[in-house]
Motif scaffolding. Structure first.
Motif, PDB file in Angstrom:
ATOM      1  N   ALA A 125       0.862  -1.186   0.000  1.00 14.61           N
ATOM      2  CA  ALA A 125       0.000   0.000   0.000  1.00 14.61           C
ATOM      3  C   ALA A 125       0.892   1.228   0.000  1.00 14.61           C
ATOM      4  CB  ALA A 125      -0.916   0.009   1.221  1.00 14.61           C
ATOM      5  N   SER A 126       0.379   2.329  -0.534  1.00 18.80           N
ATOM      6  CA  SER A 126       1.143   3.585  -0.512  1.00 18.80           C
ATOM      7  C   SER A 126       0.186   4.728  -0.238  1.00 18.80           C
ATOM      8  CB  SER A 126       1.874   3.801  -1.828  1.00 18.80           C
ATOM      9  OG  SER A 126       0.968   3.951  -2.910  1.00 18.80           O
ATOM     10  N   TYR A 127       0.737   5.819   0.311  1.00 19.80           N
ATOM     11  CA  TYR A 127      -0.086   6.942   0.731  1.00 19.80           C
ATOM     12  C   TYR A 127       0.558   8.253   0.286  1.00 19.80           C
ATOM     13  CZ  TYR A 127      -1.372   3.109   3.819  1.00 19.80           C
ATOM     14  OH  TYR A 127      -1.735   1.879   4.308  1.00 19.80           O
ATOM     15  N   ALA A 128      -0.275   9.218  -0.011  1.00 19.55           N
ATOM     16  CA  ALA A 128       0.212  10.550  -0.370  1.00 19.55           C
ATOM     17  C   ALA A 128       0.817  11.217   0.859  1.00 19.55           C
ATOM     18  CB  ALA A 128      -0.933  11.391  -0.929  1.00 19.55           C
ATOM     19  N   ILE A 129       1.843  12.012   0.644  1.00 20.80           N
ATOM     20  CA  ILE A 129       2.546  12.658   1.745  1.00 20.80           C
ATOM     21  C   ILE A 129       1.628  13.576   2.553  1.00 20.80           C
ATOM     22  CG2 ILE A 129       3.335  14.584   0.327  1.00 20.80           C
ATOM     23  CD1 ILE A 129       5.378  12.893   3.105  1.00 20.80           C
ATOM     24  N   GLY A 130       0.620  14.130   1.911  1.00 18.22           N
ATOM     25  CA  GLY A 130      -0.292  15.030   2.611  1.00 18.22           C
ATOM     26  C   GLY A 130      -1.484  14.343   3.246  1.00 18.22           C
ATOM     27  N   ASP A 131      -1.566  13.028   3.117  1.00 18.66           N
ATOM     28  CA  ASP A 131      -2.714  12.285   3.638  1.00 18.66           C
ATOM     29  C   ASP A 131      -2.520  11.982   5.125  1.00 18.66           C
ATOM     30  OD1 ASP A 131      -4.949  10.770   4.044  1.00 18.66           O
ATOM     31  OD2 ASP A 131      -4.321   9.089   2.774  1.00 18.66           O
ATOM     32  N   VAL A 132      -2.696  12.994   5.959  1.00 12.42           N
ATOM     33  CA  VAL A 132      -2.472  12.806   7.396  1.00 12.42           C
ATOM     34  C   VAL A 132      -3.579  11.988   8.057  1.00 12.42           C
ATOM     35  CG1 VAL A 132      -1.023  14.848   7.674  1.00 12.42           C
ATOM     36  CG2 VAL A 132      -3.515  15.054   7.882  1.00 12.42           C
TER      37      VAL A 132
END
Length: 205
Positions: free
Chosen positions: A62-69
């Protein structure tokens, strides 16, 4: 949590290859990885390799956007064995040390520390200022491990890949993850200790 799970962060410091190799090694070890790739890391990736961000994301579960707090790994309720940031910029070290976590990368690291899980930072910078050193000391005092990717020449690396593999393998050791990436001390090809082999070579020379 039925399988081992690690959060892998990649910051914009030089050394994107460490993050790439970390993801590959964890995949080969059967470890579930959750990737956080900073915007600066995407730029460094383009400078240093021919890979695209999508290629790195394809290596992770899985991966997440840097701004997805609000991503799962921003919460202590998200179970994991810890987190590694490879490579880790001094900016990211400073955010973790001060607790000023303005993005998912530093937030996830802060969560790992507060939950008393293992955090390993492959810090990349030289020379180091007093501020860098103080921040790394603070992270260490908080329970994190600062593990700069320093080559081990006793392993007699034949290539840059060998040097990268050794550093990545030593970080995997910190999580108790077996790999074949490290040539161990006292495992020279002829069975002698690496130090004994070096002494023998010196005497022969």
């Amino acid at each position: 949590m039925s399988a081992r799970r690690l959060i892998v962060g990649i910051s914009g410091a030089s050394g994107a290859v460490y993050g790439i190799r970390m993801l590959e090694a964890l995949r080969d070890a059967g470890v579930e990885t959750h990737l956080i790739l900073s915007k600066a890391a995407e730029m460094t990736l383009a400078y240093e390799t021919d890979l695209k961000p999508r290629d790195l994301r394809a290596l992770a579960a899985a991966s997440y956007a840097i701004g997805d707090v609000g991503a799962p790994c921003s919460s202590g309720s998200f179970p994991s064995d810890g987190m590694v940031i490879a490579p880790c910029s001094m900016k990211t070290v400073a955010e973790i040390a001060t607790g000023v976590t303005g993005n998912l990368l530093s937030r996830a690291a802060d969560v790992v520390l507060k939950e008393r899980r293992r955090l390993v930072l492959m810090a990349r910078e030289t020379p180091l200022t007093a501020v860098h050193l103080r921040n790394m000391l603070t992270v260490t005092e908080m329970g994190g491990i600062v593990a700069p990717p320093v080559p081990a020449f006793y392993a007699r690396p034949d290539s840059l890949d060998d040097m990268v593999d050794h550093s990545v393998g030593r970080v995997l050791d910190l999580f108790g993850i077996d790999s074949d990436l490290v040539r161990r001390w006292k495992t020279a090809p002829d069975g002698r200790a690496a130090g004994d082999q070096a002494a023998g070579d010196q005497a022969a020379g």
